[in-house]
Design an enzyme around this catalytic site. Structure first.
Site, PDB file in Angstrom:
ATOM      1  N   HIS A  11       0.805  -1.220   0.000  1.00  0.00           N
ATOM      2  CA  HIS A  11       0.000   0.000   0.000  1.00  0.00           C
ATOM      3  C   HIS A  11       0.838   1.271   0.000  1.00  0.00           C
ATOM      4  O   HIS A  11       0.316   2.368   0.209  1.00  0.00           O
ATOM      5  CB  HIS A  11      -0.940  -0.014   1.215  1.00  0.00           C
ATOM      6  CG  HIS A  11      -2.222   0.698   0.988  1.00  0.00           C
ATOM      7  ND1 HIS A  11      -2.685   1.697   1.813  1.00  0.00           N
ATOM      8  CD2 HIS A  11      -3.148   0.559   0.005  1.00  0.00           C
ATOM      9  CE1 HIS A  11      -3.841   2.136   1.367  1.00  0.00           C
ATOM     10  NE2 HIS A  11      -4.144   1.470   0.265  1.00  0.00           N
ATOM     11  N   LYS A  25       2.868   4.499  -1.310  1.00  0.00           N
ATOM     12  CA  LYS A  25       2.804   5.451  -2.424  1.00  0.00           C
ATOM     13  C   LYS A  25       4.033   6.337  -2.277  1.00  0.00           C
ATOM     14  O   LYS A  25       3.971   7.382  -1.628  1.00  0.00           O
ATOM     15  CB  LYS A  25       1.535   6.292  -2.376  1.00  0.00           C
ATOM     16  CG  LYS A  25       0.245   5.484  -2.464  1.00  0.00           C
ATOM     17  CD  LYS A  25      -0.388   5.359  -1.114  1.00  0.00           C
ATOM     18  CE  LYS A  25      -1.742   4.670  -1.249  1.00  0.00           C
ATOM     19  NZ  LYS A  25      -2.351   4.467   0.077  1.00  0.00           N
ATOM     20  N   ASP A  76      16.576  10.813  -7.251  1.00  0.00           N
ATOM     21  CA  ASP A  76      17.993  11.187  -7.124  1.00  0.00           C
ATOM     22  C   ASP A  76      18.536  11.031  -5.705  1.00  0.00           C
ATOM     23  O   ASP A  76      19.453  11.762  -5.296  1.00  0.00           O
ATOM     24  CB  ASP A  76      18.209  12.622  -7.607  1.00  0.00           C
ATOM     25  CG  ASP A  76      17.948  12.774  -9.104  1.00  0.00           C
ATOM     26  OD1 ASP A  76      18.001  11.754  -9.818  1.00  0.00           O
ATOM     27  OD2 ASP A  76      17.675  13.910  -9.543  1.00  0.00           O
TER      28      ASP A  76
END
EC number: 3.1.4.4
Length: 200
Positions: A147, A149, A154
């Site tokens: 779940h 996100k 970089d």
């Protein structure tokens, strides 16, 4: 009395075996998943503390929906990537973000993605489009759902929040996105990404 106790034990064992076989018959993976979940639960979570005064010196940006616009906000950050992008996603169906990731790959940025297994069957998932673009896309096989996100850019910038990388998150849902530019924080998120990748 001893005979009655033995009989009770035999009945109890038979009952327990019956229940276990019944569960196994309906779901052969039940006990494997249970063991995996217990092993995950028993391992202590990796908690890292940050001095808030140090984080306050970092550059922090936010975006909220509604109104729509966070997808473009995220895609713009991807467009600025120079070296690497590591992503963890539950939902991955947004065309603009997908295009930004593919463009990053084409200009030489290392793009690595971990998705929830639901993307294997989701009609609108961009999984196969990303793979066709030669992007390394893996499936996080955690017993529950993957779940996260998260996008790490970089090794110095973290994009996270409630925002799934879907059109619904941008145009229909109430969501939030936060971008923090902090190398130490980014390394912590990257280490978690690498741990999830290694476990799969």
């Amino acid at each position: 009395m001893k005979r009655k106790n033995n009989k009770f034990i035999e009945i109890s064992i038979a009952f327990i075996l019956g229940v276990a076989l019944g569960i196994y018959g309906q779901n052969p993976d039940y006990f494997t998943n249970l063991i995996n979940q217990k092993s995950l639960a028993s391992s202590a979570p990796k908690i890292k503390h940050y001095n808030i005064s140090e984080l306050l010196r970092s550059k922090v940006s936010t975006c909220f929906t509604p109104p729509a616009g966070c997808t473009k906000f995220i895609a713009n950050q991807i467009d600025r990537a120079e070296e690497s992008i590591y992503m963890q996603a539950y939902g991955m169906s947004d065309a603009l973000i997908t295009t930004a990731l593919i463009n990053a790959q084409m200009r030489g940025v290392k793009v690595r993605i971990l998705l929830d297994r639901s993307n294997l069957k989701q009609k609108f998932s961009k999984l196969h489009e990303l793979q066709r673009a030669k992007i390394d896309v893996g499936i996080d096989k955690v017993p529950g759902i993957a779940h996260n996100k998260v996008i790490i850019i970089d090794r110095k910038k973290v994009i996270t929040g409630s925002f799934n990388f879907t059109a619904a998150a941008d145009k229909r849902n109430a969501e939030n996105v936060i971008i923090i530019e902090d190398r130490e924080l980014a390394e912590s998120y990257l280490q978690n990404w690498l741990n999830r990748k290694a476990s799969n």
